[in-house]
Design an enzyme around this catalytic site. Structure first.
Site, mmCIF file in Angstrom:
data_model
loop_
_atom_site.group_PDB
_atom_site.id
_atom_site.type_symbol
_atom_site.label_atom_id
_atom_site.label_comp_id
_atom_site.label_asym_id
_atom_site.label_seq_id
_atom_site.Cartn_x
_atom_site.Cartn_y
_atom_site.Cartn_z
ATOM 1 N N HIS A 181 0.856 -1.184 0.000
ATOM 2 C CA HIS A 181 0.000 0.000 0.000
ATOM 3 C C HIS A 181 0.889 1.230 0.000
ATOM 4 O O HIS A 181 1.948 1.234 0.627
ATOM 5 C CB HIS A 181 -0.902 0.006 1.250
ATOM 6 C CG HIS A 181 -2.065 0.907 1.125
ATOM 7 N ND1 HIS A 181 -1.969 2.258 1.364
ATOM 8 C CD2 HIS A 181 -3.341 0.665 0.751
ATOM 9 C CE1 HIS A 181 -3.163 2.801 1.155
ATOM 10 N NE2 HIS A 181 -4.011 1.868 0.776
ATOM 11 N N ASP A 226 -8.030 -5.205 -0.140
ATOM 12 C CA ASP A 226 -8.521 -6.007 -1.261
ATOM 13 C C ASP A 226 -8.179 -7.489 -1.145
ATOM 14 O O ASP A 226 -8.675 -8.297 -1.921
ATOM 15 C CB ASP A 226 -7.934 -5.464 -2.578
ATOM 16 C CG ASP A 226 -8.637 -4.198 -3.028
ATOM 17 O OD1 ASP A 226 -9.837 -4.065 -2.718
ATOM 18 O OD2 ASP A 226 -8.001 -3.359 -3.665
HETATM 19 N N1 CMC Z 1 4.092 -7.703 -4.323
HETATM 20 C C1 CMC Z 1 5.430 -7.766 -4.376
HETATM 21 N N2 CMC Z 1 6.243 -6.705 -4.211
HETATM 22 C C2 CMC Z 1 5.655 -5.542 -3.952
HETATM 23 C C3 CMC Z 1 4.254 -5.399 -3.858
HETATM 24 C C4 CMC Z 1 3.482 -6.548 -4.048
HETATM 25 N N3 CMC Z 1 2.154 -6.475 -4.003
HETATM 26 N N4 CMC Z 1 3.958 -4.113 -3.595
HETATM 27 C C5 CMC Z 1 5.123 -3.452 -3.544
HETATM 28 N N5 CMC Z 1 6.135 -4.309 -3.768
HETATM 29 C C6 CMC Z 1 7.559 -3.986 -3.795
HETATM 30 C C7 CMC Z 1 7.895 -3.360 -5.151
HETATM 31 O O1 CMC Z 1 8.218 -4.332 -6.103
HETATM 32 C C8 CMC Z 1 9.067 -2.471 -4.787
HETATM 33 O O2 CMC Z 1 10.216 -3.268 -4.700
HETATM 34 P P1 CMC Z 1 11.666 -2.708 -5.169
HETATM 35 O O3 CMC Z 1 11.911 -1.541 -4.249
HETATM 36 O O4 CMC Z 1 12.564 -3.858 -4.984
HETATM 37 O O5 CMC Z 1 11.462 -2.289 -6.589
HETATM 38 C C9 CMC Z 1 8.706 -2.000 -3.381
HETATM 39 O O6 CMC Z 1 7.830 -2.978 -2.848
HETATM 40 C C10 CMC Z 1 8.017 -0.649 -3.363
HETATM 41 O O7 CMC Z 1 6.983 -0.679 -4.350
HETATM 42 P P2 CMC Z 1 6.225 0.617 -4.867
HETATM 43 O O8 CMC Z 1 5.353 0.277 -6.017
HETATM 44 O O9 CMC Z 1 7.199 1.726 -5.040
HETATM 45 O O10 CMC Z 1 5.361 0.955 -3.633
HETATM 46 P P3 CMC Z 1 4.068 1.761 -3.670
HETATM 47 O O11 CMC Z 1 3.919 2.268 -2.315
HETATM 48 O O12 CMC Z 1 4.021 2.739 -4.764
HETATM 49 O O13 CMC Z 1 3.008 0.599 -4.024
HETATM 50 C C11 CMC Z 1 0.956 -0.367 -4.590
HETATM 51 C C12 CMC Z 1 1.695 0.628 -3.685
HETATM 52 C C13 CMC Z 1 -0.432 -0.578 -3.969
HETATM 53 C C14 CMC Z 1 0.810 0.215 -5.986
HETATM 54 C C15 CMC Z 1 1.721 -1.702 -4.654
HETATM 55 O O14 CMC Z 1 1.952 -2.203 -3.365
HETATM 56 C C16 CMC Z 1 1.006 -2.743 -5.510
HETATM 57 O O15 CMC Z 1 1.118 -2.708 -6.736
HETATM 58 N N6 CMC Z 1 0.241 -3.694 -4.877
HETATM 59 C C17 CMC Z 1 -0.516 -4.655 -5.595
HETATM 60 C C18 CMC Z 1 -1.841 -4.039 -6.052
HETATM 61 C C19 CMC Z 1 -2.813 -3.856 -4.922
HETATM 62 O O16 CMC Z 1 -2.996 -4.739 -4.103
HETATM 63 N N7 CMC Z 1 -3.501 -2.704 -4.898
HETATM 64 C C20 CMC Z 1 -4.524 -2.384 -3.911
HETATM 65 C C21 CMC Z 1 -4.117 -1.269 -3.008
HETATM 66 S S1 CMC Z 1 -5.200 -1.148 -1.574
HETATM 67 C C22 CMC Z 1 -6.693 -0.611 -2.194
HETATM 68 C C23 CMC Z 1 -6.679 0.800 -2.616
HETATM 69 O O17 CMC Z 1 -6.530 1.675 -1.759
HETATM 70 O O18 CMC Z 1 -6.853 1.055 -3.805
#
Ligand code: CMC
Length: 363
Positions: free
Chosen positions: A246, A300
């Protein structure tokens, strides 16, 4: 920094408050109708206020026949696209659509909250070759949604489950879709335009689409023994495991707890504990080491298993998120209108400068 009074999130410890009230109290003790009132008016209602808000919601669920015609015309689109289309279409039938006073916007927020489930369920029935089911004012918001979707009276337990799901999705700060709504509102556009824009923003898999993706993943995994290998392959390919991570939470999303308990209970009740077992294996074993990096389950993660067990088709999972979030989007917009400043970020330009214009026949 801009300010908000709608909700508070402390991502480090996984704390979420709606208007100062802890999400755990609200999930266990409240109803969606109370939350609608709380989010829009800023205070929990007394009984008379709740009766008024609830009565207004029940009285405003119908959508015009013209909107049913529009839904029919675009029925092959994704339900989120249909919801967005129908919501903006409703502006044509709302006498207050161009009135941006606080009072009119609260009334419109209530009407949009009441009408959105009618759109989603009418679309699902029309695309299934069935007649839409008229709203039933004897049922609460969650019960009426299930009734219009399945054309059957839901039992109290299922209504309570849907009700808590709507509560958990009602408001969540300036996430991407709420930000989109606020940007619209900041131009003094209308609430219908802002909320329908938010629907378009929620649609993406990084935001509202994750519940559907989690269920798809659970189906591909098939049984708990396959979970580890499946997830390892994904992670080795640098793919994400949906339902984890998140932007704000570095601890477990506090909303997840309530859906975890309910996913387990529903799986056992329906004699289909497989989905919960797959999810548990993913969160407790495969992804446990990721907690050190602040990656925990989000809201989710368990939602999809619940919807699936209730017999809800997977492309309605995001619309359900949207139905819960209409009050939150509206509250964010009302805040924006109250203390408005045009939201207009600037980007650092990194393209070429001062190029010579070349006539087309010389390119
Ligand atoms: N699985 C594996 N690795 C992950 C995941 C995941 N779900 N989420 C983040 N990471 C890793 C990512 O690969 C990155 O690693 P590295 O630094 O080695 O490249 C690190 O964590 C940071 O990732 P980020 O994308 O910069 O972090 P963020 O804070 O921008 O990500 C997110 C937030 C929600 C987009 C992401 O966690 C994600 O894509 N999750 C899966 C989709 C999901 O479940 N979305 C629902 C969010 S909750 C409902 C809502 O509010 O909409």
């Amino acid at each position: 920094m801009d300010t908000t009074e709608s909700s508070f999130i402390d991502g480090e410890i996984g704390k979420l408050l709606y208007r100062g009230y802890d999400i755990h109290d609200l999930a266990e003790k409240s109803t969606f109708e109370e939350i609608v009132h709380l989010v829009l008016y800023g205070e929990l209602p007394n009984q008379a206020q709740l009766d008024e808000t609830d009565g207004y919601l029940r009285a405003n669920r119908r959508i015009p026949d013209e909107i049913i015609t529009v839904i029919d015309a675009v029925k092959s689109a994704h339900p989120m696209d249909v919801l967005q289309t129908a919501l903006i279409g409703l502006a044509a039938f709302d006498d207050e659509s161009e009135d941006n006073s606080r009072e009119a916007n609260v009334r419109k927020a209530l009407r949009l909250t009441a009408q959105a489930p009618t759109i989603v369920t009418a679309h699902h029935r029309i695309r299934s070759g069935l007649e839409p089911v008229s709203p039933n004012p004897d049922l609460n918001h969650a019960g009426n949604f299930l009734y219009m979707l399945f054309d059957q009276f839901p039992d109290d337990e299922t209504i309570a489950l849907m009700d808590v799901d709507f509560i958990l999705h009602a408001e969540h700060g300036v996430n991407a879709s709420s930000f989109a709504a606020r940007v619209s509102a900041s131009t003094n556009s209308t609430l219908h335009a802002a909320v329908s824009g938010a629907v378009g923003t929620l649609k993406g898999p990084a935001h509202g689409g994750a519940a559907e993706e989690v269920m798809k993943m659970s189906m591909e995994i098939g049984n708990p023994e396959n979970a580890e290998e499946y997830a390892r392959n994904k992670l080795n390919n640098r793919e994400r495991i949906m339902g984890f991570g998140h932007r704000v939470y570095r601890a477990e999303d506090p909303r997840a707890r309530h859906l975890r308990e309910r996913s387990q209970a529903l799986g056992e009740k329906r004699g289909d504990p497989r989905w919960f077992q797959i999810l548990t294996h993913l969160s407790e074993d495969v992804m446990a080491p990721y907690r050190d990096r602040g990656i925990y389950v989000n809201v989710d993660f368990y939602a999809g298993s619940i919807y699936h067990l209730l017999g809800i088709p997977s492309d309605l999972f995001i619309p359900i998120f949207a139905l819960g979030r209409v009050p939150g989007w509206s509250a964010q917009c009302i805040e924006q209108y109250q203390n408005n400043i045009l939201l207009r970020p600037r980007l650092h330009y990194i393209g070429p400068m001062d190029r010579d214009y070349v006539p087309i026949d010389q390119r």
